[in-house]
Every structure is written in structure tokens, then in C-alpha cells.
Design a protein around this motif. Sequence first.
Motif, short mmCIF file in Angstrom:
data_model
loop_
_atom_site.label_atom_id
_atom_site.label_comp_id
_atom_site.label_asym_id
_atom_site.label_seq_id
_atom_site.Cartn_x
_atom_site.Cartn_y
_atom_site.Cartn_z
N UNK A 95 -2.31 9.69 -4.81
CA UNK A 95 -3.02 9.98 -3.57
C UNK A 95 -4.46 9.48 -3.61
N UNK A 96 -4.89 9.00 -4.76
CA UNK A 96 -6.25 8.48 -4.91
C UNK A 96 -6.39 7.23 -4.05
N UNK A 97 -7.41 7.21 -3.20
CA UNK A 97 -7.55 6.11 -2.26
C UNK A 97 -8.02 4.82 -2.94
N UNK A 98 -8.67 4.94 -4.11
CA UNK A 98 -9.23 3.74 -4.75
C UNK A 98 -8.16 2.72 -5.16
N UNK A 99 -7.12 3.11 -5.89
CA UNK A 99 -6.09 2.11 -6.23
C UNK A 99 -5.35 1.57 -5.00
N UNK A 100 -5.21 2.42 -3.97
CA UNK A 100 -4.58 1.95 -2.74
C UNK A 100 -5.45 0.88 -2.08
N UNK A 101 -6.77 1.15 -2.06
CA UNK A 101 -7.72 0.19 -1.48
C UNK A 101 -7.70 -1.13 -2.24
N UNK A 102 -7.72 -1.05 -3.57
CA UNK A 102 -7.73 -2.27 -4.39
C UNK A 102 -6.44 -3.06 -4.20
N UNK A 109 0.82 -1.22 0.00
CA UNK A 109 0.00 0.00 0.00
C UNK A 109 0.85 1.26 0.00
N UNK A 110 1.98 1.21 0.68
CA UNK A 110 2.87 2.38 0.67
C UNK A 110 3.46 2.59 -0.72
N UNK A 111 3.79 1.51 -1.41
CA UNK A 111 4.30 1.62 -2.77
C UNK A 111 3.29 2.26 -3.70
N UNK A 112 2.02 1.85 -3.58
CA UNK A 112 0.97 2.43 -4.43
C UNK A 112 0.74 3.90 -4.05
N UNK A 163 -6.35 -4.56 -0.62
CA UNK A 163 -7.27 -5.69 -0.46
C UNK A 163 -6.73 -6.92 -1.18
N UNK A 164 -6.18 -6.71 -2.37
CA UNK A 164 -5.60 -7.83 -3.12
C UNK A 164 -4.42 -8.42 -2.36
N UNK A 165 -3.60 -7.57 -1.76
CA UNK A 165 -2.44 -8.05 -1.00
C UNK A 165 -2.86 -8.83 0.22
N UNK A 166 -3.92 -8.37 0.91
CA UNK A 166 -4.41 -9.08 2.10
C UNK A 166 -4.94 -10.46 1.72
N UNK A 167 -5.83 -10.48 0.72
CA UNK A 167 -6.45 -11.76 0.33
C UNK A 167 -5.43 -12.70 -0.29
N UNK A 168 -4.65 -12.18 -1.22
CA UNK A 168 -3.65 -13.03 -1.88
C UNK A 168 -2.61 -13.55 -0.90
N UNK A 169 -2.16 -12.69 0.00
CA UNK A 169 -1.16 -13.11 0.98
C UNK A 169 -1.70 -14.16 1.93
N UNK A 170 -2.93 -13.97 2.41
CA UNK A 170 -3.54 -14.93 3.33
C UNK A 170 -3.71 -16.29 2.66
N UNK A 171 -4.17 -16.28 1.42
CA UNK A 171 -4.35 -17.55 0.69
C UNK A 171 -3.01 -18.21 0.44
N UNK A 172 -2.02 -17.42 0.05
CA UNK A 172 -0.69 -17.97 -0.20
C UNK A 172 -0.09 -18.58 1.06
#
Length: 239
Positions: free
Chosen positions: A49-56, A41-44, A59-68
Motif C-alpha cells: 500500500x506504500x505509494x512510493x514503490x507504486x509511484x516509481x 501499478x495495479x500489480x505493485x 513512472x518507470x512504466x510510463x517513461x519506458x513504455x513511451x520510449x519503447x
Amino acid sequence: MTDAALHANEPHDESIAARLNWLRAGVLGANDGIVSVAATVVGVAGVTNDVTPILVAGAAAVVGGAVSMALGEYVSVSSQSDSQRALIEKERRELAEDPEGELAELAAIYQAKGLSEATAQTVARELTDHDVLGAHLEAELKIDEHEVVSAWHAAMASAIAFTVGAILPFLTIILTPAEVRIPLTFVAVVIALAITGTISARIGGSSKRKATLRLVIGGALAMAFTYAVGLLLGTTGIA
């Protein structure tokens, strides 16, 4: 009070050692969640500064990381539990085919540990009368028939630990104003890593200061690098 009761809660107790291993794995999973999601999220945020790409991305990092994490833990622990079950069955078969030979082997193990031949024979026979399979598994393989690890439990624990760790940086960067988003996320991550570092050191009986510094410095560097990459991509117009 018996000696066993006096020392029941010391680390050499097998069930306590197993619980400590689970707790240590949970702390490591939480650390992975904190650092990997914060870095994403810090990289994005370095790009926009748009919160939408940071949110996406978060969220992808949380879900993908947890599944991995869950998948990796499931595969690893499944291999371990399969090996344990195979060894248990092998020992059960050997006991059925050659009980006297196995008794002699058990006595030899205790004799090698320093008991006299007569005492080792007595110990081996009494343990055999009490729980023949358990005695051989413990002496030869350090395995408890009733404590074969569960791959599903390990996978769930790993995924939950990762998610719990990831939630803090994710929510911090999403819910804070754009002008303080990055520094507040850095602070939140440093605090979280300091806490998990302290817990990890306490579990392992090592230096809290060293363990905490390693985690904090590593996490800070990861965020600094990803933020710099995002900033570079954003300022050069690549992203």
C-alpha cells in the motif's frame, strides 16, 4: 459543384485515408499506455500500500513504455519510408531511361482496368504531360511523392499517444486513498478503454459494442492477472 468537390471528404481520398491511419495509430498507442501502465501499478499495489514503490514503478512504466513505443515506431516507419524513397528513385530512373516504354506500361495499366486501348492511351499521355512521375507512382505503386511518411513524426505521435493514455491510471492510483485505490483505478481504466474503443470503432466503421467490449475485457483481465500476481507475491512473502 464538381464531382471531385462533392466527394472530397470521403474515405477514398488519399490524404484523408492517411490521416485516418495516423488517428488509428494514436488510438492504439493510447490503449497500450492505458493497459500496460495500469497493469504495472495495479500489480505493485497488490504487493504494498506504500505509494512510493507504486509511484516509481508507474513512472518507470510510463517513461519506458513511451520510449519503447517511439523507438519501435521510428524503426518501422524508417524502413517504410526508405522503401518508398527507393521505389520513387527507381521509377524516376526508369522514366529517364525509357520514357516510351513507361508510357506504354501506364496505358496497359489503365487498359487492364477496363478502358479501351484508345482511351487508355489518351489517359496515359495526358497524365504523363501533367505529372509523369506522379502518374506512374500512383498507378503502379500507389505512392504519392509528397506524402512519404516521416519516422520522427510517427515516433513522436506514438510516444505522446502512449503517455496520454498512461496518465489516467497512473494519476488515479497515485492520488486516491489506499482503501479505494484499486477499484477506482479499475473504473478509470474501463472508462478510458470504452472511450478509445468507441473512437477506434468509429474510425474503422466497425461495431462500437464489439470493439469496446474487446478492449474493456482485455484491459480488465490484464489488471486482474497482474494484481493477482502482486497479491500472491505479497502474501507469500516473496516480495
